[in-house]
Scaffold this motif. Structure first.
Motif: not given
Length: 87
Positions: A23-30, A41-46
């Motif tokens: 969220k701090k990086r600007g991505f939308a919340t799940f 998977e998303c958090i790992y890849r980020l």
């Protein structure tokens, strides 16, 4: 993989911290309906993209290994004496 005490609780904490990081990086919340598998998977890849985590070998890049990598990450991030680090 080495079994870590309180792995389920550490994973939950890693997902929570990972979502805040995203969220701090600007991505939308799940969405509420998003499965843990997708979140992992998303958090790992980020985190790999931001060079916070070293990536797994491509043949080892699966759900259980990503989950374990997140657990190890949060295990190292928690302060000494945190309840989840106790035996």
């Amino acid at each position: 993989m080495k079994k870590i005490k309180h792995e389920a609780q550490l994973l939950k904490k890693a997902l929570s911290i990972g979502e805040q990081y995203a969220k701090k990086r600007g991505f939308a919340t799940f969405d509420e309906g998003t499965s843990n598998k997708v979140k992992i998977e998303c958090i790992y890849r980020l985190l790999v993209e931001d060079k916070v985590l070293t990536p797994l070998a491509s043949d080892k890049e699966d759900g259980p290994n990503m989950k374990h990598k997140l657990v190890l990450w949060i295990h190292k991030q928690l302060p000494e004496g945190h309840p989840l680090l106790q035996d």
